[in-house]
Design a protein around this motif. Structure first.
Motif, short mmCIF file in Angstrom:
data_model
loop_
_atom_site.label_atom_id
_atom_site.label_comp_id
_atom_site.label_asym_id
_atom_site.label_seq_id
_atom_site.Cartn_x
_atom_site.Cartn_y
_atom_site.Cartn_z
N MET A 34 12.71 62.47 2.53
CA MET A 34 13.98 63.16 2.74
C MET A 34 14.18 64.23 1.68
O MET A 34 13.62 64.15 0.59
CB MET A 34 15.13 62.13 2.62
N THR A 93 10.53 53.89 1.30
CA THR A 93 9.62 52.87 1.80
C THR A 93 10.28 52.14 2.96
O THR A 93 11.40 52.44 3.34
CB THR A 93 9.30 51.84 0.70
N ASN A 94 9.60 51.16 3.47
CA ASN A 94 10.19 50.35 4.53
C ASN A 94 10.99 49.18 4.00
O ASN A 94 11.33 48.27 4.74
CB ASN A 94 9.09 49.84 5.47
N ASN A 96 13.90 49.42 2.09
CA ASN A 96 15.25 49.82 1.68
C ASN A 96 15.35 50.22 0.22
O ASN A 96 16.41 50.10 -0.37
CB ASN A 96 16.25 48.67 1.95
N LYS A 97 14.26 50.64 -0.34
CA LYS A 97 14.34 51.15 -1.71
C LYS A 97 14.10 52.65 -1.67
O LYS A 97 13.19 53.13 -0.99
CB LYS A 97 13.31 50.47 -2.61
N PHE A 98 14.90 53.37 -2.41
CA PHE A 98 14.83 54.83 -2.40
C PHE A 98 14.46 55.34 -3.78
O PHE A 98 14.87 54.78 -4.78
CB PHE A 98 16.18 55.41 -1.97
N PHE A 100 14.09 59.04 -6.08
CA PHE A 100 14.55 60.42 -6.08
C PHE A 100 13.85 61.23 -7.15
O PHE A 100 13.63 60.74 -8.27
CB PHE A 100 16.06 60.48 -6.34
N ASN B 31 23.66 47.94 3.32
CA ASN B 31 23.29 48.21 1.92
C ASN B 31 24.28 49.16 1.27
O ASN B 31 24.68 50.16 1.87
CB ASN B 31 21.90 48.85 1.85
N TYR B 35 24.74 54.58 -8.33
CA TYR B 35 23.85 55.35 -9.18
C TYR B 35 24.68 56.06 -10.24
O TYR B 35 25.86 56.35 -10.05
CB TYR B 35 23.11 56.43 -8.38
N LEU B 43 18.82 60.70 -10.80
CA LEU B 43 19.61 59.56 -10.30
C LEU B 43 18.98 58.27 -10.81
O LEU B 43 17.79 58.04 -10.67
CB LEU B 43 19.60 59.56 -8.78
N SER B 94 23.43 52.60 3.11
CA SER B 94 22.38 52.78 4.11
C SER B 94 22.33 51.56 5.01
O SER B 94 22.80 50.48 4.64
CB SER B 94 21.01 52.99 3.45
N GLY B 97 16.69 48.08 7.12
CA GLY B 97 15.59 48.33 8.04
C GLY B 97 14.82 49.56 7.65
O GLY B 97 15.27 50.38 6.86
N SER B 98 13.64 49.70 8.23
CA SER B 98 12.75 50.77 7.83
C SER B 98 13.24 52.11 8.38
O SER B 98 13.87 52.17 9.43
CB SER B 98 11.33 50.48 8.33
N GLY B 99 12.93 53.12 7.65
CA GLY B 99 13.21 54.47 8.10
C GLY B 99 14.65 54.91 8.00
O GLY B 99 15.01 55.96 8.54
#
Lengths: 110, 113
Positions: A34, A93-94, A96-98, A100, B31, B35, B43, B94, B97-99
């Motif tokens: 993203m 990832t799949n 739910n961790k982001f 940046f 979720n 941050y 972040l 969010s 689940g994936s994506g």
């Protein structure tokens, strides 16, 4: 080593220029990618979303992912002063961790 | 449109005060995240929650706690504010689940004097 590396800039370009913003990452588990745009003193807003390698175009914006070299790019055509903002890349990832990047500050001069 | 609302945009608090930052999302997301964002550091995840009454520490939880009593609401608590907690705080949510993408609020600018 950071999960995501991004040149902080600032990047200053004249109006109408093509802008290239880039990130590198280290984690092969990243599946989707993203880009967020953040104006000064505002929260980040989702700009582009891509899944796996390839290109995605939306108006003047093109997101490009090269998973083989772990390199992601955002191109802005015909840049405008209103594009002046900080741009953050965000692989996901799949699970739910982001993650940046630290953001690249872009200034488009009229 | 997804809406993540942070009730306080700008706050000035004194050292030692207890500070509450409130966040509400209207998209029924499982979720929620808190941050902080500082120049040059990007972040950094403080806490996240994947369900009501559930919480997980992020990368910098020290000095903070959180509360999630309802699905749509996630609160960040600074038990005893210190000057090094002066920062911009961003709430996000969010779907599980994936994506799935993550959506941010407008941010809360906290100054501790």
């Amino acid at each position: 080593q950071k999960e995501v590396e991004q040149d902080p800039g600032p990047l200053s370009v004249p109006e109408g220029a093509i802008v290239s913003l880039n990130c590198t990452y280290s984690n092969s588990a990243f599946q989707y990618f993203m880009w967020y745009r953040q104006y000064s003193r505002k929260g980040p807003e989702l700009l582009m979303y891509t899944y796996s390698s390839g290109n995605k175009e939306d108006g003047r914006f093109t997101a490009q992912v090269d998973k083989s070299s772990k390199y992601i790019s955002l191109f802005i055509r015909d840049s405008q002063p209103s594009d002046s903002a900080t741009y953050l890349c965000a692989p996901g990832t799949n699970f739910n961790k982001f993650y940046f990047g630290s953001g690249t500050k872009l200034n488009v001069k009229p | 449109d997804v809406k993540v609302t942070q009730s306080s945009r700008y706050l000035v608090k004194r050292t030692g005060e207890k500070v509450f930052l409130e966040c509400v999302q209207d998209m029924d997301h499982e979720n929620m995240f808190w941050y902080r964002q500082d120049p040059g550091l990007g972040l950094r995840l403080i806490y996240f929650s994947y369900d009501v009454k559930m919480k997980e520490k992020g990368d910098i939880p020290e000095g903070y706690s959180v509360s999630r009593e309802k699905k749509e609401r996630f609160s960040l608590i600074l038990e005893s504010a210190s000057t090094n907690q002066t920062s911009m705080y961003l709430c996000a949510s969010s779907n599980r689940g994936s994506g799935n993408t993550i959506y941010f609020g407008e941010g809360s600018w906290l100054t501790v004097v």
